[in-house]
Design a protein around this motif. Structure first.
Motif, PDB file in Angstrom:
ATOM      1  N   GLY A  58       0.799  -1.202   0.000  1.00 28.95           N
ATOM      2  CA  GLY A  58       0.000   0.000   0.000  1.00 28.95           C
ATOM      3  C   GLY A  58       0.842   1.266   0.000  1.00 28.95           C
ATOM      4  N   GLU A  97       0.399   5.442   1.257  1.00 28.88           N
ATOM      5  CA  GLU A  97      -0.433   6.395   2.006  1.00 28.88           C
ATOM      6  C   GLU A  97       0.207   7.777   1.911  1.00 28.88           C
ATOM      7  OE1 GLU A  97      -3.592   5.717   3.617  1.00 28.88           O
ATOM      8  OE2 GLU A  97      -3.400   7.863   3.370  1.00 28.88           O
ATOM      9  N   GLU A 130      -5.721  11.960  -1.203  1.00 33.16           N
ATOM     10  CA  GLU A 130      -5.900  11.496   0.183  1.00 33.16           C
ATOM     11  C   GLU A 130      -6.852  10.311   0.207  1.00 33.16           C
ATOM     12  OE1 GLU A 130      -7.153  14.619   2.838  1.00 33.16           O
ATOM     13  OE2 GLU A 130      -5.706  16.014   1.968  1.00 33.16           O
ATOM     14  N   SER A 131      -6.504   9.306   1.016  1.00 31.65           N
ATOM     15  CA  SER A 131      -7.325   8.096   1.038  1.00 31.65           C
ATOM     16  C   SER A 131      -8.733   8.364   1.564  1.00 31.65           C
ATOM     17  CB  SER A 131      -6.650   7.000   1.861  1.00 31.65           C
ATOM     18  OG  SER A 131      -6.298   7.490   3.130  1.00 31.65           O
ATOM     19  N   LEU A 186      -5.462   6.023  -4.344  1.00 28.31           N
ATOM     20  CA  LEU A 186      -4.251   5.306  -3.895  1.00 28.31           C
ATOM     21  C   LEU A 186      -4.392   3.787  -3.996  1.00 28.31           C
ATOM     22  CD1 LEU A 186      -3.254   7.310  -0.688  1.00 28.31           C
ATOM     23  CD2 LEU A 186      -1.931   7.176  -2.806  1.00 28.31           C
ATOM     24  N   GLN A 187      -5.641   3.310  -4.034  1.00 29.33           N
ATOM     25  CA  GLN A 187      -5.863   1.859  -4.049  1.00 29.33           C
ATOM     26  C   GLN A 187      -5.244   1.176  -5.257  1.00 29.33           C
ATOM     27  OE1 GLN A 187      -7.218  -0.349  -1.819  1.00 29.33           O
ATOM     28  NE2 GLN A 187      -6.982   1.418  -0.482  1.00 29.33           N
TER      29      GLN A 187
END
Ligand SMILES: Cc1cc2nc3c(=O)[nH]c(=O)nc-3n(C[C@H](O)[C@H](O)[C@H](O)COP(=O)(O)O)c2cc1C
Length: 138
Positions: free
Chosen positions: A36, A38, A53-54, A60-61
Protein backbone atom coordinates in the motif's frame (compact mmCIF):
# COMPACT_ATOMS: atom_id res chain seq x y z
CA UNK A 1 15.97 -17.63 16.36
CA UNK A 2 15.98 -15.64 13.17
CA UNK A 3 13.20 -13.73 11.51
CA UNK A 4 12.99 -12.71 7.90
CA UNK A 5 11.07 -9.48 7.36
CA UNK A 6 8.06 -9.97 5.09
CA UNK A 7 7.60 -6.30 4.25
CA UNK A 8 9.38 -3.00 4.59
CA UNK A 9 7.98 0.46 5.21
CA UNK A 10 9.63 3.47 3.64
CA UNK A 11 8.95 7.14 4.07
CA UNK A 12 9.61 9.23 0.98
CA UNK A 13 8.96 12.59 -0.56
CA UNK A 14 7.65 13.17 -4.05
CA UNK A 15 9.20 16.61 -4.65
CA UNK A 16 7.31 17.63 -7.77
CA UNK A 17 3.72 17.94 -6.61
CA UNK A 18 1.73 20.91 -7.94
CA UNK A 19 2.50 22.79 -4.74
CA UNK A 20 5.77 21.07 -3.81
CA UNK A 21 6.57 18.13 -1.61
CA UNK A 22 4.14 15.25 -1.15
CA UNK A 23 5.15 12.99 1.75
CA UNK A 24 4.35 9.32 1.41
CA UNK A 25 4.56 6.07 3.30
CA UNK A 26 5.08 3.06 1.10
CA UNK A 27 4.91 -0.57 2.24
CA UNK A 28 6.59 -3.12 -0.04
CA UNK A 29 6.37 -6.89 0.41
CA UNK A 30 9.40 -9.16 0.10
CA UNK A 31 8.13 -10.23 -3.34
CA UNK A 32 8.46 -6.65 -4.59
CA UNK A 33 4.74 -5.92 -4.68
CA UNK A 34 3.24 -2.93 -2.94
CA UNK A 35 1.10 -3.61 0.11
CA UNK A 36 0.00 0.00 0.00
CA UNK A 37 0.79 3.68 -0.36
CA UNK A 38 -0.43 6.39 2.01
CA UNK A 39 -0.15 10.16 1.74
CA UNK A 40 0.94 11.64 5.06
CA UNK A 41 1.50 15.25 4.03
CA UNK A 42 0.98 17.55 1.05
CA UNK A 43 -0.07 21.05 0.01
CA UNK A 44 -2.00 20.13 -3.11
CA UNK A 45 -5.07 22.16 -4.06
CA UNK A 46 -8.36 21.37 -2.27
CA UNK A 47 -10.82 19.83 -4.72
CA UNK A 48 -8.06 19.01 -7.23
CA UNK A 49 -4.80 17.44 -6.08
CA UNK A 50 -6.05 16.67 -2.58
CA UNK A 51 -8.13 13.79 -3.95
CA UNK A 52 -4.97 11.71 -3.52
CA UNK A 53 -5.90 11.50 0.18
CA UNK A 54 -7.33 8.10 1.04
CA UNK A 55 -10.25 9.77 2.82
CA UNK A 56 -11.22 11.72 -0.32
CA UNK A 57 -11.00 9.12 -3.08
CA UNK A 58 -9.79 5.59 -3.69
CA UNK A 59 -7.05 6.82 -6.03
CA UNK A 60 -4.25 5.31 -3.89
CA UNK A 61 -5.86 1.86 -4.05
CA UNK A 62 -4.55 1.29 -7.55
CA UNK A 63 -1.06 0.85 -6.11
CA UNK A 64 -2.01 -2.17 -3.99
CA UNK A 65 -0.39 -5.24 -5.53
CA UNK A 66 1.52 -3.23 -8.14
CA UNK A 67 5.21 -3.93 -8.71
CA UNK A 68 7.90 -3.09 -11.26
CA UNK A 69 6.68 -5.95 -13.44
CA UNK A 70 2.96 -5.35 -12.93
CA UNK A 71 2.38 -2.99 -14.62
CA UNK A 72 5.61 -3.14 -16.63
CA UNK A 73 8.12 -0.35 -16.01
CA UNK A 74 7.16 1.52 -19.20
CA UNK A 75 3.57 1.75 -17.92
CA UNK A 76 4.54 3.46 -14.65
CA UNK A 77 2.90 6.67 -15.86
CA UNK A 78 -0.55 8.14 -15.65
CA UNK A 79 -2.97 7.24 -18.46
CA UNK A 80 -2.69 10.71 -19.90
CA UNK A 81 1.02 10.00 -20.50
CA UNK A 82 0.27 6.59 -22.01
CA UNK A 83 0.66 4.64 -18.77
CA UNK A 84 -1.41 2.40 -16.51
CA UNK A 85 -2.35 4.68 -13.61
CA UNK A 86 -5.45 6.86 -13.45
CA UNK A 87 -4.96 10.57 -13.05
CA UNK A 88 -7.51 12.71 -11.25
CA UNK A 89 -10.04 14.91 -13.00
CA UNK A 90 -8.40 18.29 -13.61
CA UNK A 91 -5.27 17.22 -11.75
CA UNK A 92 -2.56 15.35 -13.58
CA UNK A 93 0.50 16.96 -12.02
CA UNK A 94 -0.13 15.54 -8.53
CA UNK A 95 -0.70 11.91 -9.61
CA UNK A 96 2.27 12.12 -11.98
CA UNK A 97 4.54 13.08 -9.06
CA UNK A 98 3.35 10.18 -6.91
CA UNK A 99 3.57 7.54 -9.64
CA UNK A 100 7.13 8.65 -10.37
CA UNK A 101 8.20 8.60 -6.72
CA UNK A 102 6.67 5.18 -6.02
CA UNK A 103 8.31 3.72 -9.11
CA UNK A 104 11.65 5.15 -7.97
CA UNK A 105 11.34 3.64 -4.52
CA UNK A 106 10.51 0.22 -6.00
CA UNK A 107 13.58 0.49 -8.23
CA UNK A 108 15.65 1.46 -5.20
CA UNK A 109 14.45 -1.62 -3.31
CA UNK A 110 15.11 -3.85 -6.32
CA UNK A 111 18.72 -2.62 -6.32
CA UNK A 112 19.29 -2.31 -2.54
CA UNK A 113 16.46 -4.41 -1.14
CA UNK A 114 18.68 -7.05 0.41
CA UNK A 115 19.44 -4.56 3.22
CA UNK A 116 15.74 -4.36 4.00
CA UNK A 117 14.92 -8.05 3.84
CA UNK A 118 17.89 -9.54 5.64
CA UNK A 119 17.48 -12.12 8.33
CA UNK A 120 17.55 -10.47 11.71
CA UNK A 121 18.50 -11.83 15.08
CA UNK A 122 15.42 -12.18 17.20
CA UNK A 123 14.90 -8.75 18.79
CA UNK A 124 13.35 -10.33 21.88
CA UNK A 125 16.15 -11.15 24.33
CA UNK A 126 16.12 -14.39 26.23
CA UNK A 127 15.24 -12.69 29.53
CA UNK A 128 12.30 -10.94 27.89
CA UNK A 129 11.23 -14.24 26.34
CA UNK A 130 11.16 -15.92 29.74
CA UNK A 131 9.07 -13.07 31.06
CA UNK A 132 6.67 -13.31 28.11
CA UNK A 133 6.32 -17.06 28.51
CA UNK A 134 5.85 -16.59 32.25
CA UNK A 135 3.08 -14.08 31.54
CA UNK A 136 1.21 -16.67 29.49
CA UNK A 137 1.04 -19.18 32.33
CA UNK A 138 0.27 -16.74 35.12
C1 LIG B 1 -5.25 27.35 -8.97
C2 LIG B 1 -4.91 26.02 -9.59
C3 LIG B 1 -4.61 24.97 -8.75
C4 LIG B 1 -4.28 23.72 -9.28
N1 LIG B 1 -3.96 22.69 -8.44
C5 LIG B 1 -3.59 21.50 -8.95
C6 LIG B 1 -3.20 20.43 -8.10
O1 LIG B 1 -3.20 20.51 -6.87
N2 LIG B 1 -2.82 19.28 -8.69
C7 LIG B 1 -2.80 19.11 -10.05
O2 LIG B 1 -2.42 18.04 -10.51
N3 LIG B 1 -3.18 20.10 -10.87
C8 LIG B 1 -3.57 21.28 -10.36
N4 LIG B 1 -3.95 22.27 -11.19
C9 LIG B 1 -4.11 21.99 -12.64
C10 LIG B 1 -2.77 21.91 -13.36
O3 LIG B 1 -2.35 23.21 -13.64
C11 LIG B 1 -2.93 21.16 -14.69
O4 LIG B 1 -3.79 21.86 -15.53
C12 LIG B 1 -3.51 19.79 -14.50
O5 LIG B 1 -2.83 19.06 -13.53
C13 LIG B 1 -3.43 18.99 -15.82
O6 LIG B 1 -2.08 18.81 -16.15
P1 LIG B 1 -1.62 18.30 -17.57
O7 LIG B 1 -2.07 19.28 -18.56
O8 LIG B 1 -0.13 18.19 -17.51
O9 LIG B 1 -2.25 16.96 -17.79
C14 LIG B 1 -4.28 23.53 -10.67
C15 LIG B 1 -4.59 24.60 -11.51
C16 LIG B 1 -4.90 25.83 -10.99
C17 LIG B 1 -5.23 26.97 -11.90
Amino acid sequence: MQHRPVATLLSLTAPDGYNGDINLLVVVRDNGALAGVEVIGHRETPGLGDKIESGRSDWLQQFVGASLVNPPQTAWRVKRDGGYFDQLTGATVTPRAIVKAVQQVLAYLRDHGSDHFEFETDPITSSERIKLEGDKTS
